[in-house]
Design a protein around this motif. Structure first.
Motif, PDB file in Angstrom:
ATOM      1  N   CYS A   1      -4.560  -0.460   9.625  1.00  0.00           N
ATOM      2  CA  CYS A   1      -5.201  -0.364   8.427  1.00  0.00           C
ATOM      3  C   CYS A   1      -5.643  -1.778   7.907  1.00  0.00           C
ATOM      4  O   CYS A   1      -7.006  -1.978   7.320  1.00  0.00           O
TER       5      CYS A   1
ATOM      6  N   LYS B   1      -1.058  11.000  16.306  1.00  0.00           N
ATOM      7  CA  LYS B   1      -1.408   9.508  16.292  1.00  0.00           C
ATOM      8  C   LYS B   1      -0.988   8.682  15.152  1.00  0.00           C
ATOM      9  O   LYS B   1      -0.917   9.140  14.164  1.00  0.00           O
ATOM     10  N   GLY B   2      -0.899   7.445  15.527  1.00  0.00           N
ATOM     11  CA  GLY B   2      -0.444   6.775  14.644  1.00  0.00           C
ATOM     12  C   GLY B   2       1.042   6.684  14.085  1.00  0.00           C
ATOM     13  O   GLY B   2       1.699   7.933  14.679  1.00  0.00           O
ATOM     14  N   ILE B   3       1.523   5.976  13.225  1.00  0.00           N
ATOM     15  CA  ILE B   3       3.034   6.325  12.836  1.00  0.00           C
ATOM     16  C   ILE B   3       2.753   7.717  11.884  1.00  0.00           C
ATOM     17  O   ILE B   3       3.704   8.660  12.033  1.00  0.00           O
ATOM     18  N   CYS B   4       1.971   7.847  11.184  1.00  0.00           N
ATOM     19  CA  CYS B   4       1.887   8.915  10.222  1.00  0.00           C
ATOM     20  C   CYS B   4       1.891  10.101  11.333  1.00  0.00           C
ATOM     21  O   CYS B   4       2.553  11.227  10.945  1.00  0.00           O
ATOM     22  N   GLY B   5       0.649  10.281  12.186  1.00  0.00           N
ATOM     23  CA  GLY B   5       0.561  11.435  13.090  1.00  0.00           C
ATOM     24  C   GLY B   5       1.994  11.682  13.821  1.00  0.00           C
ATOM     25  O   GLY B   5       2.220  12.953  14.126  1.00  0.00           O
TER      26      GLY B   5
ATOM     27  N   ILE C   1      -6.001  11.769   9.627  1.00  0.00           N
ATOM     28  CA  ILE C   1      -5.242  11.429  11.015  1.00  0.00           C
ATOM     29  C   ILE C   1      -4.804  12.589  11.770  1.00  0.00           C
ATOM     30  O   ILE C   1      -4.004  13.377  11.367  1.00  0.00           O
TER      31      ILE C   1
ATOM     32  N   GLU D   1       5.670  -0.925   8.255  1.00  0.00           N
ATOM     33  CA  GLU D   1       5.411   0.249   7.775  1.00  0.00           C
ATOM     34  C   GLU D   1       6.572   1.297   7.462  1.00  0.00           C
ATOM     35  O   GLU D   1       7.407   1.165   8.616  1.00  0.00           O
TER      36      GLU D   1
ATOM     37  N   THR E   1      -8.596   2.820   2.530  1.00  0.00           N
ATOM     38  CA  THR E   1      -8.483   2.853   3.970  1.00  0.00           C
ATOM     39  C   THR E   1      -9.516   3.883   4.628  1.00  0.00           C
ATOM     40  O   THR E   1     -10.069   4.872   3.880  1.00  0.00           O
TER      41      THR E   1
ATOM     42  N   TRP F   1       0.864  -1.142   0.051  1.00  0.00           N
ATOM     43  CA  TRP F   1      -0.088   0.094  -0.024  1.00  0.00           C
ATOM     44  C   TRP F   1       0.826   1.215   0.038  1.00  0.00           C
ATOM     45  O   TRP F   1       1.883   1.430   0.700  1.00  0.00           O
TER      46      TRP F   1
ATOM     47  N   ASP G   1       3.670   7.214   2.588  1.00  0.00           N
ATOM     48  CA  ASP G   1       3.318   6.114   3.725  1.00  0.00           C
ATOM     49  C   ASP G   1       3.357   4.763   2.893  1.00  0.00           C
ATOM     50  O   ASP G   1       2.631   4.800   2.071  1.00  0.00           O
TER      51      ASP G   1
ATOM     52  N   TYR H   1      -0.047  11.519   2.400  1.00  0.00           N
ATOM     53  CA  TYR H   1      -0.932  12.243   3.169  1.00  0.00           C
ATOM     54  C   TYR H   1      -0.244  13.614   3.277  1.00  0.00           C
ATOM     55  O   TYR H   1       0.987  13.823   3.141  1.00  0.00           O
TER      56      TYR H   1
ATOM     57  N   TYR I   1      -0.127   3.118  17.209  1.00  0.00           N
ATOM     58  CA  TYR I   1      -0.247   2.437  15.661  1.00  0.00           C
ATOM     59  C   TYR I   1      -1.673   2.599  15.161  1.00  0.00           C
ATOM     60  O   TYR I   1      -2.447   2.054  15.992  1.00  0.00           O
ATOM     61  N   ILE I   2      -2.127   3.034  14.092  1.00  0.00           N
ATOM     62  CA  ILE I   2      -3.307   2.826  13.437  1.00  0.00           C
ATOM     63  C   ILE I   2      -3.538   1.658  12.457  1.00  0.00           C
ATOM     64  O   ILE I   2      -2.952   1.682  11.430  1.00  0.00           O
TER      65      ILE I   2
ATOM     66  N   ASP J   1       3.060   0.438   3.475  1.00  0.00           N
ATOM     67  CA  ASP J   1       2.418  -0.645   4.288  1.00  0.00           C
ATOM     68  C   ASP J   1       3.080  -2.013   3.547  1.00  0.00           C
ATOM     69  O   ASP J   1       2.996  -1.929   2.320  1.00  0.00           O
TER      70      ASP J   1
END
Ligand code: SME
Length: 150
Positions: free
Chosen positions: A99, A72-76, A68, A106, A63, A40, A122, A44, A96-97, A124
């Motif tokens: 998906c 929060k999560g890896i992205c945030g 996000i 990731e 997703t 994936w 990002d 973002y 971690y969020i 995955d």
């Protein structure tokens, strides 16, 4: 493999027939189709003046996580840290969020425009621990190319 994709990324960026969204979409598809452990691939971007990320072009399964919040999560976390985040095993991460249950690893690399962290790429992977510094250098290159059209 990643080295041979660089000129293809550059060619997409320079294609006057495509909009910026189409260029980023084509890059997501190029990466997903050519790197076996990229399952994936998405961008973002900071959502206006809000402290949150909004999903942009992506390739792979849809997703639920189109927004996000920062932190929060890896992205945030990358939105706040401005640093690459390589996760060899997502199950070992507290913040971690998820998906998809098939995801094992990731990588998130921030995208800078004029020195400002405005988004990220990002990836995955369904393969455990697949990412090396070569992926980081490659994805930094991809983001530098994308920044040229933003
Ligand atoms: N796993 C990410 C959420 C985005 S999905 O991977 C598409 C995270 O923890 O931030």
């Amino acid at each position: 493999m990643l080295t041979t994709l660089r000129p293809k990324v550059t060619a997409i960026i320079g294609n006057d027939q495509k909009s910026n969204t189409e260029k980023m979409q084509a890059i997501c598809e190029l990466l997903k189709e050519n790197v076996p452990y990229y399952n994936w691939v998405g961008f973002y971007f900071k959502n206006g003046d809000k402290d949150e990320l909004k999903l942009g072009p992506y390739a792979g399964a849809p997703t639920d996580h189109t927004i996000i919040p920062f932190g929060k999560g890896i992205c945030g976390q990358v939105a706040v840290s401005n640093k690459n985040f390589v996760v060899p095993d997502v199950q070992a991460q507290d913040n971690y969020i998820a998906c998809s249950i098939t995801v094992k690893a990731e990588i998130v690399v921030p995208l800078f425009l004029n020195g400002e962290n405005i988004g990220q790429i990002d990836i995955d992977s369904d393969t455990p621990d697949p990412f090396s510094p070569e992926d980081e250098r490659f994805l930094e290159y991809v983001n530098q190319e994308v920044a040229k059209i933003l």
